[in-house]
Design a protein around this motif. Structure first.
Motif, mmCIF file in Angstrom:
data_model
loop_
_atom_site.group_PDB
_atom_site.id
_atom_site.type_symbol
_atom_site.label_atom_id
_atom_site.label_comp_id
_atom_site.label_asym_id
_atom_site.label_seq_id
_atom_site.Cartn_x
_atom_site.Cartn_y
_atom_site.Cartn_z
ATOM 1 N N TYR A 1 43.177 46.173 35.913
ATOM 2 C CA TYR A 1 42.532 46.288 37.226
ATOM 3 C C TYR A 1 41.013 46.253 37.082
ATOM 4 O O TYR A 1 40.316 45.559 37.826
ATOM 5 N N ALA A 2 40.493 46.987 36.098
ATOM 6 C CA ALA A 2 39.045 47.014 35.872
ATOM 7 C C ALA A 2 38.532 45.618 35.501
ATOM 8 O O ALA A 2 37.473 45.198 35.981
ATOM 9 N N LEU A 3 39.277 44.892 34.683
ATOM 10 C CA LEU A 3 38.889 43.522 34.361
ATOM 11 C C LEU A 3 38.877 42.650 35.614
ATOM 12 O O LEU A 3 37.987 41.824 35.802
ATOM 13 N N GLY A 4 39.866 42.845 36.464
ATOM 14 C CA GLY A 4 39.955 42.072 37.698
ATOM 15 C C GLY A 4 38.779 42.290 38.626
ATOM 16 O O GLY A 4 38.415 41.398 39.396
ATOM 17 N N LEU A 5 38.163 43.447 38.560
ATOM 18 C CA LEU A 5 36.994 43.725 39.400
ATOM 19 C C LEU A 5 35.804 42.844 39.024
ATOM 20 O O LEU A 5 34.909 42.639 39.841
ATOM 21 N N ALA A 6 35.823 42.328 37.796
ATOM 22 C CA ALA A 6 34.724 41.482 37.343
ATOM 23 C C ALA A 6 34.803 40.071 37.914
ATOM 24 O O ALA A 6 33.839 39.316 37.832
ATOM 25 N N ARG A 7 35.926 39.715 38.477
ATOM 26 C CA ARG A 7 36.109 38.349 38.980
ATOM 27 C C ARG A 7 35.573 38.208 40.395
ATOM 28 O O ARG A 7 35.847 39.025 41.258
ATOM 29 N N ARG A 8 34.830 37.142 40.603
ATOM 30 C CA ARG A 8 34.335 36.833 41.943
ATOM 31 C C ARG A 8 35.299 35.893 42.636
ATOM 32 O O ARG A 8 35.956 35.069 41.994
ATOM 33 N N PRO B 1 39.731 32.263 36.673
ATOM 34 C CA PRO B 1 40.345 33.576 36.409
ATOM 35 C C PRO B 1 40.222 34.063 34.967
ATOM 36 O O PRO B 1 41.207 34.425 34.326
ATOM 37 N N TRP B 2 38.999 34.117 34.443
ATOM 38 C CA TRP B 2 38.798 34.602 33.076
ATOM 39 C C TRP B 2 39.296 36.026 32.859
ATOM 40 O O TRP B 2 39.810 36.334 31.777
ATOM 41 N N PRO B 3 39.168 36.941 33.825
ATOM 42 C CA PRO B 3 39.686 38.292 33.580
ATOM 43 C C PRO B 3 41.192 38.320 33.308
ATOM 44 O O PRO B 3 41.656 39.088 32.461
ATOM 45 N N THR B 4 41.947 37.456 33.972
ATOM 46 C CA THR B 4 43.386 37.398 33.712
ATOM 47 C C THR B 4 43.655 36.806 32.339
ATOM 48 O O THR B 4 44.544 37.277 31.613
ATOM 49 N N VAL B 5 42.892 35.785 31.962
ATOM 50 C CA VAL B 5 43.030 35.218 30.618
ATOM 51 C C VAL B 5 42.753 36.307 29.582
ATOM 52 O O VAL B 5 43.528 36.500 28.635
ATOM 53 N N ALA B 6 41.671 37.047 29.773
ATOM 54 C CA ALA B 6 41.305 38.107 28.825
ATOM 55 C C ALA B 6 42.398 39.168 28.728
ATOM 56 O O ALA B 6 42.775 39.591 27.624
#
Length: 119
Positions: free
Chosen positions: A21-28, A33-38
């Motif tokens: 969820y925290a990674l997803g907050l970084a996505r604009r 979708p780099w946060p999902t890849v990460a």
């Protein structure tokens, strides 16, 4: 297996989901979708490491807590699918193909590396 192992797995799953969820907050909105890849690549590495450790003698709870719990909470096939469909549906077809290819290749590589590190 002890009930505490399952409790630890549930807690680890919550930690993984909170990290995702925290990674997803970084996505604009509208961005790649780099946060999902990460999340999926790190989850693959964690699962590979846990499986490799258990294969070489670590206790089975490592796979329950690290693999099913932490990696399972962190990684997300449903977001991968939705991101790919969204990219495709907004006429960013090469982005969808690149996204799926990068996630697959990096995920397999990360799982393999995790396995090598712990086995």
């Amino acid at each position: 297996m002890s009930a505490w192992v399952y409790v630890a797995g549930i807690v680890a799953c919550g930690v993984g989901a909170a990290a995702r969820y925290a990674l997803g907050l970084a996505r604009r909105e509208g961005s790649f979708p780099w946060p999902t890849v990460a999340a999926n690549v790190v989850g693959s590495a964690v699962l590979g490491a846990a499986a490799g450790a258990v294969a070489t003698g670590a206790p089975e709870w490592v796979l329950v807590v690290g693999g099913a719990g932490l990696a399972g909470g962190l990684s997300t096939f449903s977001s991968l699918a939705l991101d790919a469909v969204t990219l495709w549906g907004t006429a960013r077809r090469w982005g969808a193909v690149a996204y799926l290819g990068a996630t697959f290749a990096l995920g397999i590589g990360a799982a393999w590396l995790g396995w090598l590190v712990t086995s």
